[in-house]
Enzyme design. Structure first.
Site, PDB file in Angstrom:
ATOM      1  N   ASP A 116       0.806  -1.222   0.000  1.00 43.65           N
ATOM      2  CA  ASP A 116       0.000   0.000   0.000  1.00 43.65           C
ATOM      3  C   ASP A 116       0.844   1.279   0.000  1.00 43.65           C
ATOM      4  OD1 ASP A 116      -2.558  -0.719  -0.063  1.00 43.65           O
ATOM      5  OD2 ASP A 116      -3.067  -0.230   2.002  1.00 43.65           O
ATOM      6  N   CYS A 171     -17.221 -15.228 -10.802  1.00 44.75           N
ATOM      7  CA  CYS A 171     -18.395 -14.478 -10.334  1.00 44.75           C
ATOM      8  C   CYS A 171     -19.652 -14.991 -11.056  1.00 44.75           C
ATOM      9  CB  CYS A 171     -18.247 -12.985 -10.618  1.00 44.75           C
ATOM     10  SG  CYS A 171     -17.182 -12.131  -9.441  1.00 44.75           S
ATOM     11  N   CYS A 181     -24.666  -3.630  -1.764  1.00 45.33           N
ATOM     12  CA  CYS A 181     -23.897  -2.407  -1.462  1.00 45.33           C
ATOM     13  C   CYS A 181     -24.843  -1.292  -0.993  1.00 45.33           C
ATOM     14  CB  CYS A 181     -23.111  -1.970  -2.697  1.00 45.33           C
ATOM     15  SG  CYS A 181     -22.290  -0.386  -2.428  1.00 45.33           S
ATOM     16  N   CYS A 197     -18.228   4.980  -2.201  1.00 41.43           N
ATOM     17  CA  CYS A 197     -18.030   3.844  -1.287  1.00 41.43           C
ATOM     18  C   CYS A 197     -17.951   4.352   0.164  1.00 41.43           C
ATOM     19  CB  CYS A 197     -16.744   3.133  -1.691  1.00 41.43           C
ATOM     20  SG  CYS A 197     -16.267   1.802  -0.605  1.00 41.43           S
ATOM     21  N   CYS A 228     -19.739  -5.835   0.850  1.00 37.72           N
ATOM     22  CA  CYS A 228     -19.614  -6.561  -0.431  1.00 37.72           C
ATOM     23  C   CYS A 228     -18.725  -7.797  -0.307  1.00 37.72           C
ATOM     24  CB  CYS A 228     -19.137  -5.632  -1.537  1.00 37.72           C
ATOM     25  SG  CYS A 228     -17.597  -4.776  -1.189  1.00 37.72           S
ATOM     26  N   CYS A 232     -20.277 -12.120  -0.252  1.00 36.86           N
ATOM     27  CA  CYS A 232     -19.700 -12.875  -1.382  1.00 36.86           C
ATOM     28  C   CYS A 232     -19.665 -14.370  -1.053  1.00 36.86           C
ATOM     29  CB  CYS A 232     -18.292 -12.371  -1.691  1.00 36.86           C
ATOM     30  SG  CYS A 232     -17.548 -13.268  -3.071  1.00 36.86           S
TER      31      CYS A 232
HETATM   32  S1  SF4 Z   1     -20.647 -11.404  -4.473  1.00 37.62           S
HETATM   33 FE1  SF4 Z   1     -18.624 -12.234  -4.969  1.00 37.62          FE
HETATM   34  S2  SF4 Z   1     -19.022 -13.826  -6.506  1.00 37.62           S
HETATM   35 FE2  SF4 Z   1     -20.856 -12.528  -6.392  1.00 37.62          FE
HETATM   36  S3  SF4 Z   1     -20.538 -11.031  -8.014  1.00 37.62           S
HETATM   37 FE3  SF4 Z   1     -19.792 -10.120  -6.099  1.00 37.62          FE
HETATM   38  S4  SF4 Z   1     -17.618 -10.574  -6.090  1.00 37.62           S
HETATM   39 FE4  SF4 Z   1     -18.539 -11.932  -7.610  1.00 37.62          FE
HETATM   40  S1  SF4 Z   2     -17.157  -1.502   0.701  1.00 37.97           S
HETATM   41 FE1  SF4 Z   2     -18.341  -2.547  -0.913  1.00 37.97          FE
HETATM   42  S2  SF4 Z   2     -20.440  -2.709  -0.107  1.00 37.97           S
HETATM   43 FE2  SF4 Z   2     -19.360  -1.196   1.135  1.00 37.97          FE
HETATM   44  S3  SF4 Z   2     -19.879   0.749   0.199  1.00 37.97           S
HETATM   45 FE3  SF4 Z   2     -17.911   0.116  -0.674  1.00 37.97          FE
HETATM   46  S4  SF4 Z   2     -18.445  -0.989  -2.532  1.00 37.97           S
HETATM   47 FE4  SF4 Z   2     -20.308  -0.826  -1.310  1.00 37.97          FE
END
Ligand code: SF4
Ligand code: SF4
Length: 300
Positions: A116, A171, A181, A197, A228, A232
């Site tokens: 980073d 995905c 989100c 975000c 997010c 997943c």
């Molecule tokens: S939740 Fe995970 S698997 Fe589903 S679209 Fe988003 S990144 Fe891809």
């Molecule tokens: S971290 Fe992911 S779910 Fe949270 S605001 Fe940002 S893009 Fe959206």
């Protein structure tokens, strides 16, 4: 692995042509918001041979930070990566050790480790090194361990055998991260609008106030956001990390948001002296808590 990394892959150093086009477009659309530092060193960012003269290889390592531990219901909701001590210090030491060990085997080589700390497109290098794919949520996802990983790179003038890039994208038709989100920052075309975000607003934005149009959208996140990644499906493979330094700070597991509101600047500095949370500074964290409270999202 002996040094504490979970995955390692190697790619041939060179210009990232496709990523350069994508980054240029993303910056042109202002998706980095006020993170103007992302505009700097564009050429070096897309070409490690300009960053480290003579670079031949990019070694990418991943380090797990997943923790199943959670802050209390009425606690400070912060991203998992920031619950323990600062990863920069921990990973930098391990990267230095990696470089020393390579030198011990092959002799004097040039190499620089990055966590980073410089313009390196870590996710692209991880993909090129065969470690995983970049999901719709913008995170690097591994098939066997999900996405809760720090990514670090060691750029060296040592020529090595290279891994095959990760060509697949698992995905598929999933849209869970897009649907979940809270601010609609994940666009359907695999682009994440950084300027929308929650992590951007709660960590990067240095203004005294968070824009009022965001009110009611933060789902109680006070520092960063994991939504997010939490939704997943690939993160069902996440395993608890093995790095003691990443264990959650006891205060995070014990204090309520109301108690955090009363924490003085001096105590903040003491509690978070080795934590990524110090990036927001005391004023920033208090601003975030106030924002949640003013919008009826505070738990306590
Ligand atoms: S939740 Fe995970 S698997 Fe589903 S679209 Fe988003 S990144 Fe891809
Ligand atoms: S971290 Fe992911 S779910 Fe949270 S605001 Fe940002 S893009 Fe959206």
């Amino acid at each position: 692995m002996e040094l504490g990394f979970d995955y390692c892959g190697i790619a041939k150093a060179g210009r990232l042509d496709e990523d350069a086009l994508r980054l240029e477009k993303w910056l042109g659309q202002g998706m980095h918001g006020s993170m103007t530092y992302m505009e700097n060193h564009f050429d070096k960012r897309v070409d490690p041979t300009l960053l480290v003269p003579g670079a031949k290889s990019v070694i990418t390592v991943l380090k797990n930070y997943y923790t199943p531990e959670q802050v209390p219901e009425d606690g400070l909701k912060i991203s998992k990566y920031a619950m323990g001590n600062d990863y920069h210090e921990v990973i930098r030491a391990q990267m230095n050790e990696l470089l020393d060990r390579i030198r011990g085997q092959v002799g004097e080589i040039s190499g620089r480790g990055f966590v980073d700390s410089a313009p390196v497109m870590e996710r692209s290098w991880a993909k090129r090194a065969g470690l995983g794919w970049v999901g719709k949520n913008g995170n690097l996802i591994t098939r066997t361990g999900g996405s809760f990983f720090f990514i670090a790179t060691l750029i060296t003038d040592l020529e090595l055998l290279y891994d095959d890039p990760f060509a697949a994208d698992f995905c598929g038709s999933c849209t869970k991260c897009i649907d979940a989100c809270p601010t609609g920052a994940i666009l359907p075309n695999r682009v994440v609008n950084g300027s929308q975000c929650i992590s951007y607003f709660t960590i990067e934005l240095k203004e005294l106030l968070i824009p009022s149009e965001m009110k009611g959208q933060f789902d109680n996140w006070a520092f960063g956001c994991d939504t997010c990644q939490d939704v997943c499906p690939w993160n069902r493979f996440s395993k608890p990390h093995q790095e003691e330094a990443f264990n959650p700070l006891p205060e995070l597991l014990n204090l309520s948001t109301r108690e955090w509101e009363a924490v003085s600047e001096e105590s903040f500095r003491k509690i978070f002296r080795h934590s990524p949370v110090k990036r927001a500074k005391w004023q920033g964290l208090q601003r975030n808590i106030r924002f949640l409270k003013d919008n009826g999202q505070e738990n306590s």
